[in-house]
Design an enzyme around this catalytic site. Sequence first.
Site, PDB file in Angstrom:
ATOM      1  N   GLU A 184     -29.043 -38.019  56.545  1.00 24.13           N
ATOM      2  CA  GLU A 184     -29.272 -39.300  57.213  1.00 24.13           C
ATOM      3  C   GLU A 184     -28.151 -39.551  58.233  1.00 24.13           C
ATOM      4  O   GLU A 184     -27.011 -39.152  58.030  1.00 24.13           O
ATOM      5  CB  GLU A 184     -29.294 -40.414  56.162  1.00 24.13           C
ATOM      6  CG  GLU A 184     -29.647 -41.786  56.706  1.00 24.13           C
ATOM      7  CD  GLU A 184     -29.675 -42.846  55.623  1.00 24.13           C
ATOM      8  OE1 GLU A 184     -30.385 -43.851  55.808  1.00 24.13           O
ATOM      9  OE2 GLU A 184     -28.989 -42.684  54.586  1.00 24.13           O
TER      10      GLU A 184
ATOM     11  N   LYS B 130     -37.923 -44.869  58.117  1.00 25.63           N
ATOM     12  CA  LYS B 130     -37.554 -45.252  56.752  1.00 25.63           C
ATOM     13  C   LYS B 130     -38.272 -46.527  56.315  1.00 25.63           C
ATOM     14  O   LYS B 130     -38.216 -47.550  56.998  1.00 25.63           O
ATOM     15  CB  LYS B 130     -36.040 -45.443  56.684  1.00 25.63           C
ATOM     16  CG  LYS B 130     -35.486 -45.702  55.292  1.00 25.63           C
ATOM     17  CD  LYS B 130     -33.966 -45.795  55.368  1.00 25.63           C
ATOM     18  CE  LYS B 130     -33.321 -46.017  54.020  1.00 25.63           C
ATOM     19  NZ  LYS B 130     -31.842 -46.126  54.140  1.00 25.63           N
TER      20      LYS B 130
ATOM     21  N   CYS C  92     -33.228 -41.373  52.245  1.00 24.03           N
ATOM     22  CA  CYS C  92     -32.202 -42.014  51.408  1.00 24.03           C
ATOM     23  C   CYS C  92     -32.767 -42.966  50.355  1.00 24.03           C
ATOM     24  O   CYS C  92     -33.313 -42.532  49.349  1.00 24.03           O
ATOM     25  CB  CYS C  92     -31.166 -42.702  52.316  1.00 24.03           C
ATOM     26  SG  CYS C  92     -29.591 -43.045  51.466  1.00 24.03           S
TER      27      CYS C  92
END
Length: 274
Positions: free
Chosen positions: A43, A112, A153
């Site tokens: 990330e 995300k 993540c």
Amino acid sequence: MRKYLMAVIQMDTRGNKDANLKAACDFIDEAASKGAKFVSFPEVFNVIDEGQEAPELVPEGRTISLMAEKARRHHLWIHCGSIAEVNPEGDRKFNTTAVLNPQGEMVAKYRKLHTFDITLPDGSVAEESARIKPGREMVTVGTEMGCLGLSICYDIRFPELYRYLALHGAQILFAPANFRMATGKDHWEALLRARAIENTCYVAAAGQYGKKHGTSDSFGNSMIVDPWGTVVARASEGAGIAVGEIDLEYLDKVRAHLPSLKNRRADVYDTVRK
């Protein structure tokens, strides 16, 4: 390709984008020299600058364009971890990953879904939603390297996302991250192995390492987990790479011997209402 080597890149990204991109390119060269056909970054691999990273266009921006050059040069696949992407509709940027084929073409893009808005055990507060606009699409893409499922993540804590990806064909799940030490030391490996086992998928998880902004340590421990839940590659401390084998024939064997995806009771689950 049914069997090949994948490299997960562990980076200690800081505020100097030029230095970070040079390091990323050097790692691609190293991975290619070790025989890797697929490279995955963590990330925010291109720059970490106290949350004020200037967003880029995807795929036209500098970072993805440079990665595309490397993909073409080494004729390999690159999963571009994540970068800050321009949001044309507002101030909050997207946290976005892209997958490039050996021709340097972007074959998939994912923003995300879940923003990291919590109070950590050490008392520090993280409010990612203040600067990141969450995406709205779950993404899988079929490739010659297998069907890829994308995440970033904090997404790793939401198993329903990964079940969706698996049910839509994913064989390799990507989870690039910048996990903090406070949570990573207890949860990171457990979550990755759980997502691999419950979905009988490979999980490629490249992570950040080192102290960011002088306040928080990134956990590192980049790894590749196979569909049985075994860690087949793990990065050492510091910036570096870990190379492991992706074997889709082995994945097929695991799914044949333990067909949990086929044994789901969707006829029951779908009857459940709030």
